[in-house]
Design a protein around this motif. Structure first.
Motif, PDB file in Angstrom:
ATOM      1  N   GLY A  62       0.821  -1.212   0.000  1.00 22.40           N
ATOM      2  CA  GLY A  62       0.000   0.000   0.000  1.00 22.40           C
ATOM      3  C   GLY A  62       0.852   1.257   0.000  1.00 22.40           C
ATOM      4  O   GLY A  62       0.568   2.214  -0.730  1.00 22.40           O
ATOM      5  N   GLU A  63       1.901   1.268   0.816  1.00 22.86           N
ATOM      6  CA  GLU A  63       2.797   2.426   0.844  1.00 22.86           C
ATOM      7  C   GLU A  63       3.512   2.594  -0.494  1.00 22.86           C
ATOM      8  O   GLU A  63       3.687   3.706  -0.977  1.00 22.86           O
ATOM      9  CB  GLU A  63       3.816   2.276   1.978  1.00 22.86           C
ATOM     10  N   GLU A  64       3.934   1.477  -1.079  1.00 21.54           N
ATOM     11  CA  GLU A  64       4.608   1.525  -2.380  1.00 21.54           C
ATOM     12  C   GLU A  64       3.670   2.066  -3.458  1.00 21.54           C
ATOM     13  O   GLU A  64       4.051   2.897  -4.286  1.00 21.54           O
ATOM     14  CB  GLU A  64       5.105   0.132  -2.761  1.00 21.54           C
ATOM     15  N   ALA A  65       2.428   1.611  -3.441  1.00 23.36           N
ATOM     16  CA  ALA A  65       1.446   2.096  -4.417  1.00 23.36           C
ATOM     17  C   ALA A  65       1.173   3.581  -4.224  1.00 23.36           C
ATOM     18  O   ALA A  65       1.059   4.333  -5.204  1.00 23.36           O
ATOM     19  CB  ALA A  65       0.151   1.296  -4.288  1.00 23.36           C
ATOM     20  N   LYS A  66       1.092   4.013  -2.977  1.00 21.27           N
ATOM     21  CA  LYS A  66       0.842   5.430  -2.703  1.00 21.27           C
ATOM     22  C   LYS A  66       1.985   6.298  -3.231  1.00 21.27           C
ATOM     23  O   LYS A  66       1.756   7.322  -3.873  1.00 21.27           O
ATOM     24  CB  LYS A  66       0.697   5.651  -1.199  1.00 21.27           C
ATOM     25  N   SER A  67       3.225   5.871  -2.976  1.00 22.94           N
ATOM     26  CA  SER A  67       4.362   6.669  -3.455  1.00 22.94           C
ATOM     27  C   SER A  67       4.444   6.645  -4.978  1.00 22.94           C
ATOM     28  O   SER A  67       4.788   7.653  -5.601  1.00 22.94           O
ATOM     29  CB  SER A  67       5.668   6.175  -2.830  1.00 22.94           C
ATOM     30  N   ALA A  68       4.114   5.511  -5.607  1.00 20.57           N
ATOM     31  CA  ALA A  68       4.135   5.439  -7.075  1.00 20.57           C
ATOM     32  C   ALA A  68       3.070   6.354  -7.673  1.00 20.57           C
ATOM     33  O   ALA A  68       3.321   7.051  -8.667  1.00 20.57           O
ATOM     34  CB  ALA A  68       3.924   3.998  -7.539  1.00 20.57           C
TER      35      ALA A  68
END
Length: 126
Positions: A62-68
């Motif tokens: 989720g954090e990775e998707a948010k930053s992407a």
């Protein structure tokens, strides 16, 4: 065997004027002893570990998707040549002040008489 009841029930009974003598503790307790159960089950321990790992992985994803998504949005804003709100507000303030100055200058150039003003001819510069 004695009866143990929750404290909320005791308060409700006391509010109605009924007197009840209840011994501590006032939470639910098993009245008869239960057979000894195995305290650690390897299946449930493994299932708990797998669930913890899955939750950690989901949070990281989720954090990775948010930053992407944020990076993609910033890239699109740069490509579209968009401005930030604070830059827009600063430019608006500068332009508002400049318009006020120009209006004041225009009012000073107009004749002060009640009659119609003379037409102004503007010729292109050569």
């Amino acid at each position: 065997m004695r009866l143990l009841v929750p404290s909320a029930l005791v308060a409700a009974v006391r509010n109605r004027g009924v007197r009840v003598h209840i011994e501590a503790p006032t939470h639910f307790v098993a009245s008869s002893p239960t057979p000894a159960m195995q305290s650690r089950n390897p299946f449930f321990d493994e299932a708990a570990k797998v669930m913890e790992q899955a939750i950690g992985l989901a949070q990281a994803a989720g954090e990775e998707a948010k930053s992407a998504l944020r990076a993609q949005g910033d890239r699109m804003a740069v490509e579209l040549d968009l401005v930030r709100r604070d830059e827009l507000e600063a430019m608006r303030a500068v332009l508002t002040a400049e318009i006020a100055e120009l209006r004041a200058e225009l009012a000073a150039l107009r004749p002060a008489g009640p009659g119609p003003s003379a037409p102004v001819s503007i010729s292109p510069e050569a």
